[in-house]
Design an enzyme around this catalytic site. Structure first.
Site, mmCIF file in Angstrom:
data_model
loop_
_atom_site.group_PDB
_atom_site.id
_atom_site.type_symbol
_atom_site.label_atom_id
_atom_site.label_comp_id
_atom_site.label_asym_id
_atom_site.label_seq_id
_atom_site.Cartn_x
_atom_site.Cartn_y
_atom_site.Cartn_z
ATOM 1 N N ARG A 200 -12.802 -5.131 -6.668
ATOM 2 C CA ARG A 200 -12.343 -5.767 -5.440
ATOM 3 C C ARG A 200 -13.531 -6.070 -4.536
ATOM 4 O O ARG A 200 -14.343 -5.196 -4.240
ATOM 5 C CB ARG A 200 -11.342 -4.856 -4.721
ATOM 6 N N ASP B 282 2.699 -5.785 8.188
ATOM 7 C CA ASP B 282 1.473 -4.989 8.132
ATOM 8 C C ASP B 282 0.312 -5.968 8.006
ATOM 9 O O ASP B 282 0.207 -6.691 7.007
ATOM 10 C CB ASP B 282 1.530 -4.036 6.931
ATOM 11 N N TYR C 155 -10.301 -0.804 11.421
ATOM 12 C CA TYR C 155 -11.598 -0.442 10.844
ATOM 13 C C TYR C 155 -12.026 -1.354 9.702
ATOM 14 O O TYR C 155 -13.092 -1.153 9.115
ATOM 15 C CB TYR C 155 -11.599 1.022 10.365
ATOM 16 N N LYS C 156 -11.237 -2.366 9.388
ATOM 17 C CA LYS C 156 -11.617 -3.309 8.337
ATOM 18 C C LYS C 156 -12.315 -4.517 8.973
ATOM 19 O O LYS C 156 -13.443 -4.417 9.416
ATOM 20 C CB LYS C 156 -10.384 -3.716 7.528
ATOM 21 N N PHE D 110 0.866 -1.177 0.000
ATOM 22 C CA PHE D 110 0.000 0.000 0.000
ATOM 23 C C PHE D 110 0.908 1.234 0.000
ATOM 24 O O PHE D 110 1.891 1.281 0.734
ATOM 25 C CB PHE D 110 -0.884 -0.004 1.252
#
Length: 394
Positions: free
Chosen positions: A369, A195, A220-221, A126
């Site tokens: 996605r 990560d 938050y995922k 990312f």
């Protein structure tokens, strides 16, 4: 009703995790974007209302002690620990993933010792991780070397200080081999920094089991902590006395209220703290983690693989051959909890899907996605999403 729709009903009826859906605020939309923002656990609004009205509104400053605000970063860290395979006392919650990546990388280089002046970073990471790694390299006088995870074993040397890798690729959903790569990093005397943003809460991680040195992740995922909920930092117990944070704030001081002009780090994971915690977001996250009570991460992983397998089966049945290309690995050992489909007009297709109540997301330039959160996504959701996709691509 089609054969696939009937099979989806059967799979939902047999799903031991299906009742967990009632723990979330959901509607008729098929929500396949929990890998960007998890759904709202139904009990969180009531908990937040109590925090605001009673703990803040009535107790005010007393809540730092009486409501446990001061110890929340470590307490919530211990709630996350079993979800990533860590014993208590190694995770502190606070700041953003980016800030924690910075802390972890700089501290890793400092712990690596003299002569180790090269920092390896996942070239497919990312973007922010790459930006932070470049800054950490400049700060520590290290050379930054971007490599793919597959290239890491061959790129390691006596100069390597630390390696930053993503457990699951955010774009393709590829799951990287954390045990093998960590072992390779350790074999050359370097530190492994992982990560976990796209794996924590979706699959077993095994931080302690595999000897990971440092790890970071968002909440938050798949952990459903809410938009902008604080991230976390894992520091392996054996390294905590040597962890030298580049952001030594008053919250990580051995005597934070002593107001000494000289910094003395606290013991344990507390060294990962910086400034005053974001209490409202932190306590919303703590409440959200209640949905995990009694839930096995192994069972979550089994359902995740079943959901993604079934989605690929439905996509193959409902779309014309060659219209989309799956870029997520087929092998379970290499697949996270999302499916990425390459499609030339992916941006427009996703807009139409969302308009029809199937919410995934688009990644530039041509990726559709879809994230599968086993706590609340069912097999009928999967069949419907693939069927609507087929109709929009026809």
């Amino acid at each position: 009703m089609s054969e696939l729709a009937l099979h989806a009903e059967k799979l939902d009826a047999e799903d031991g995790l299906a009742p967990l859906r009632d723990r979330f605020v959901l509607d008729d939309v098929v929500y396949l974007d929990g890998n960007s923002l998890g759904a709202l656990p139904a009990h969180v609004p009531g908990r937040l209302a109590d925090v605001v009205r009673r703990e803040w509104g009535e107790l005010r400053i007393r809540s730092w002690e009486e409501s446990g605000w001061w110890t929340a970063p470590e307490r919530v860290g211990d709630r996350i620990a079993p979800l990533v395979g860590a014993a208590p006392g190694q995770i502190v919650v606070g700041d953003s993933t980016s800030v924690n990546v910075f802390k972890a990388l700089v501290a890793a280089v400092r712990m690596a010792g003299d002569g180790r002046d090269e920092l390896l970073v996942d070239a497919t990471t990312f973007p922010t991780d790459g930006y932070i790694a470049a800054s950490a390299a400049r700060l520590t006088g290290s050379t930054l070397r971007p490599v793919t995870p597959a290239e890491v074993p061959g790129a390691l040397s006596g100069r390597t200080a630390a390696v930053l890798l993503n457990h699951v690729d955010y774009r393709t959903g590829r799951l990287h081999d954390l045990p093998a790569l960590t072992a390779a990093v350790h074999a050359c005397g370097a530190l492994a920094v992982w990560d976990l943003c796209h794996s924590a809460g979706a699959l077993p991680v095994g931080l302690d089991e595999h000897g990971v040195d440092l790890a970071v992740g968002c909440t938050y995922k798949y952990l459903n902590g809410g938009p902008g909920s604080p991230a976390y930092l894992y520091v392996r117990e054996e390294l905590q006395d040597r962890f030298d944070s580049p952001l030594p704030g008053w919250n990580s001081h051995a005597e934070p209220f002593g107001m000494s002009p000289e910094y003395a780090p606290a013991a344990g994971a507390v060294r990962g703290r910086v400034g005053t915690p974001d209490i409202l977001s932190l306590l919303a996250l703590e409440s959200a983690l209640d949905v995990w009570d009694g839930v096995s991460v192994t069972a979550v992983r089994a359902k995740s693989l079943a959901l993604t397998d079934f989605f690929l089966r439905c996509v193959a049945a409902y779309t014309e051959p060659g219209r989309v290309e799956c870029v997520t690995p087929e092998r379970h050992a290499e697949r996270g909890s999302q499916i990425a489909l390459r499609c030339p007009d992916a941006g427009e297709v996703m807009k139409r899907l969302i308009g029809r109540g199937v919410v995934g997301d688009f990644r530039h330039p041509d990726i559709l996605r879809f994230g599968f959160t086993p706590l609340y996504v069912g097999f009928r959701d999967v069949e419907r999403a693939a069927r609507v996709l087929g109709e929009e691509l026809a």
